[in-house]
Scaffold this motif. Structure first.
Motif, PDB file in Angstrom:
ATOM      1  N   GLU A   3     -12.239  -3.410  -6.295  1.00  0.00           N
ATOM      2  CA  GLU A   3     -11.364  -2.370  -5.985  1.00  0.00           C
ATOM      3  C   GLU A   3     -12.464  -1.345  -5.523  1.00  0.00           C
ATOM      4  N   ILE A   4     -12.192  -0.649  -4.400  1.00  0.00           N
ATOM      5  CA  ILE A   4     -13.180   0.429  -4.026  1.00  0.00           C
ATOM      6  C   ILE A   4     -12.159   1.329  -3.414  1.00  0.00           C
ATOM      7  N   GLU A   5     -12.135   2.306  -4.181  1.00  0.00           N
ATOM      8  CA  GLU A   5     -11.016   3.264  -4.081  1.00  0.00           C
ATOM      9  C   GLU A   5     -11.445   4.962  -4.032  1.00  0.00           C
ATOM     10  N   ARG A   6     -11.044   5.847  -3.444  1.00  0.00           N
ATOM     11  CA  ARG A   6     -11.197   7.104  -3.475  1.00  0.00           C
ATOM     12  C   ARG A   6      -9.768   7.875  -3.538  1.00  0.00           C
ATOM     13  N   LYS A   7      -9.922   9.097  -4.397  1.00  0.00           N
ATOM     14  CA  LYS A   7      -8.791   9.747  -4.741  1.00  0.00           C
ATOM     15  C   LYS A   7      -8.933  11.209  -4.250  1.00  0.00           C
ATOM     16  N   PHE A   8      -7.748  11.629  -3.751  1.00  0.00           N
ATOM     17  CA  PHE A   8      -7.547  13.036  -3.398  1.00  0.00           C
ATOM     18  C   PHE A   8      -6.269  13.629  -3.885  1.00  0.00           C
ATOM     19  N   LEU A   9      -6.354  15.180  -4.130  1.00  0.00           N
ATOM     20  CA  LEU A   9      -5.150  15.867  -4.348  1.00  0.00           C
ATOM     21  C   LEU A   9      -4.625  16.054  -2.965  1.00  0.00           C
ATOM     22  N   VAL A  10      -3.143  16.498  -2.925  1.00  0.00           N
ATOM     23  CA  VAL A  10      -2.673  16.666  -1.754  1.00  0.00           C
ATOM     24  C   VAL A  10      -2.200  18.093  -1.712  1.00  0.00           C
ATOM     25  N   GLU A 116      -4.664   8.083  -2.276  1.00  0.00           N
ATOM     26  CA  GLU A 116      -5.606   7.214  -2.773  1.00  0.00           C
ATOM     27  C   GLU A 116      -5.780   6.362  -1.539  1.00  0.00           C
ATOM     28  N   ILE A 117      -6.996   5.768  -1.125  1.00  0.00           N
ATOM     29  CA  ILE A 117      -7.384   5.091   0.035  1.00  0.00           C
ATOM     30  C   ILE A 117      -8.243   4.036  -0.513  1.00  0.00           C
ATOM     31  N   GLU A 118      -7.957   2.738  -0.228  1.00  0.00           N
ATOM     32  CA  GLU A 118      -8.824   1.546  -0.719  1.00  0.00           C
ATOM     33  C   GLU A 118      -9.737   1.251   0.684  1.00  0.00           C
ATOM     34  N   LEU A 119     -10.932   1.089   0.226  1.00  0.00           N
ATOM     35  CA  LEU A 119     -11.999   0.907   1.440  1.00  0.00           C
ATOM     36  C   LEU A 119     -12.801  -0.428   1.014  1.00  0.00           C
ATOM     37  N   LYS A 120     -13.379  -0.764   2.436  1.00  0.00           N
ATOM     38  CA  LYS A 120     -14.077  -2.237   1.955  1.00  0.00           C
ATOM     39  C   LYS A 120     -15.369  -1.699   1.546  1.00  0.00           C
ATOM     40  N   SER A 121     -15.985  -0.734   1.630  1.00  0.00           N
ATOM     41  CA  SER A 121     -17.304  -0.501   0.883  1.00  0.00           C
ATOM     42  C   SER A 121     -17.247   0.964   0.702  1.00  0.00           C
ATOM     43  N   GLU A 122     -18.015   1.262  -0.115  1.00  0.00           N
ATOM     44  CA  GLU A 122     -18.279   2.780  -0.589  1.00  0.00           C
ATOM     45  C   GLU A 122     -18.663   3.918   0.491  1.00  0.00           C
ATOM     46  N   THR A 123     -19.193   3.213   1.648  1.00  0.00           N
ATOM     47  CA  THR A 123     -19.496   4.133   2.655  1.00  0.00           C
ATOM     48  C   THR A 123     -18.774   3.880   3.962  1.00  0.00           C
ATOM     49  N   SER A 124     -17.543   3.032   3.854  1.00  0.00           N
ATOM     50  CA  SER A 124     -16.785   3.069   4.956  1.00  0.00           C
ATOM     51  C   SER A 124     -16.259   4.342   5.262  1.00  0.00           C
ATOM     52  N   PRO A 125     -16.046   4.499   6.770  1.00  0.00           N
ATOM     53  CA  PRO A 125     -15.629   5.779   7.194  1.00  0.00           C
ATOM     54  C   PRO A 125     -13.999   5.597   7.259  1.00  0.00           C
ATOM     55  N   PHE A 126     -13.473   7.008   6.824  1.00  0.00           N
ATOM     56  CA  PHE A 126     -12.113   7.007   7.118  1.00  0.00           C
ATOM     57  C   PHE A 126     -11.631   8.402   7.733  1.00  0.00           C
ATOM     58  N   GLN A 127     -10.487   8.367   8.448  1.00  0.00           N
ATOM     59  CA  GLN A 127      -9.921   9.513   8.845  1.00  0.00           C
ATOM     60  C   GLN A 127      -9.169  10.361   7.523  1.00  0.00           C
ATOM     61  N   LYS A 128      -9.540  11.677   7.741  1.00  0.00           N
ATOM     62  CA  LYS A 128      -8.753  12.330   6.848  1.00  0.00           C
ATOM     63  C   LYS A 128      -7.795  13.455   7.233  1.00  0.00           C
ATOM     64  N   PRO A 129      -6.444  12.998   6.916  1.00  0.00           N
ATOM     65  CA  PRO A 129      -5.400  13.854   7.344  1.00  0.00           C
ATOM     66  C   PRO A 129      -5.461  15.269   6.815  1.00  0.00           C
ATOM     67  N   ASP A 130      -4.542  16.245   7.516  1.00  0.00           N
ATOM     68  CA  ASP A 130      -4.594  17.854   7.230  1.00  0.00           C
ATOM     69  C   ASP A 130      -4.184  17.898   5.799  1.00  0.00           C
ATOM     70  N   TRP A 131      -3.277  16.954   5.167  1.00  0.00           N
ATOM     71  CA  TRP A 131      -2.647  17.061   4.153  1.00  0.00           C
ATOM     72  C   TRP A 131      -3.615  16.825   2.875  1.00  0.00           C
ATOM     73  N   LEU A 132      -4.816  16.405   3.018  1.00  0.00           N
ATOM     74  CA  LEU A 132      -5.692  15.709   2.166  1.00  0.00           C
ATOM     75  C   LEU A 132      -6.357  17.121   1.742  1.00  0.00           C
TER      76      LEU A 132
END
Length: 159
Positions: A3-10, A116-132
């Motif tokens: 599992e490759i995951e990043r966590k953020f407060l909202v 939380e967002i699960e990614l394919k790799s630790e360096t996978s790009p992803f969009q960050k919504p305004d509420w993140l």
């Protein structure tokens, strides 16, 4: 099984307007050893058992194995869990090509909202919504296994 995951407060409730699904989750831990956790989860009317290994240094990657349980067995196993059952509402939100799972905690962890967002790799790009909000990946206080033992209400004023 990795599992490759990043966590953020909202930082706002705007995610609720973007949600495509909302589910109630109740979970407990049979084992919260940092080397391996064993979780029992009821999500809606489905049961699951999950084993997670120790996270890497950044907190993004770890072993995860999960299997289905029938709901009756999951409910019975919750009674064997360590103190600190977690209740939360999960919202699923698509942002670009990514799926965010936003957990709104209840009970002893009321007021805590984590994306939380699960990614394919630790360096996978992803969009960050305004509420993140701020990233908390790797901060063990925000691990569900720790929120059962040291709930948010006990330390939220320290952050």
């Amino acid at each position: 099984m990795i599992e490759i995951e990043r966590k953020f407060l909202v930082n706002s409730k705007a995610y609720k307007n973007e949600s495509r699904q909302k589910t109630t989750i109740i979970q407990g831990f049979l084992n919260t050893d940092p080397e391996r956790t064993v979780r029992i989860r009821i999500r809606g009317e489905m049961g699951f058992i999950t084993v997670k290994g120790k996270s890497n240094d950044s907190g993004t990657t770890r072993f995860e194995w999960e299997d289905n349980l029938n709901i009756k067995d999951a409910r019975a196993l919750l009674h064997l869990c360590e103190p600190g059952i977690i209740e939360k509402t999960r919202y699923e939100i698509c942002v670009g090509k990514s799926l965010y799972e936003v957990d709104e905690f209840h009970g002893e962890n009321e007021g805590l909202v984590i994306a939380e967002i699960e990614l394919k790799s630790e360096t996978s790009p992803f969009q960050k919504p305004d509420w993140l909000g701020a990233e908390v990946t790797g901060d063990v206080r925000y691990y569900n296994s720790n929120l059962g033992k040291n709930p948010y209400k006990n330390w939220k004023d320290e952050t």
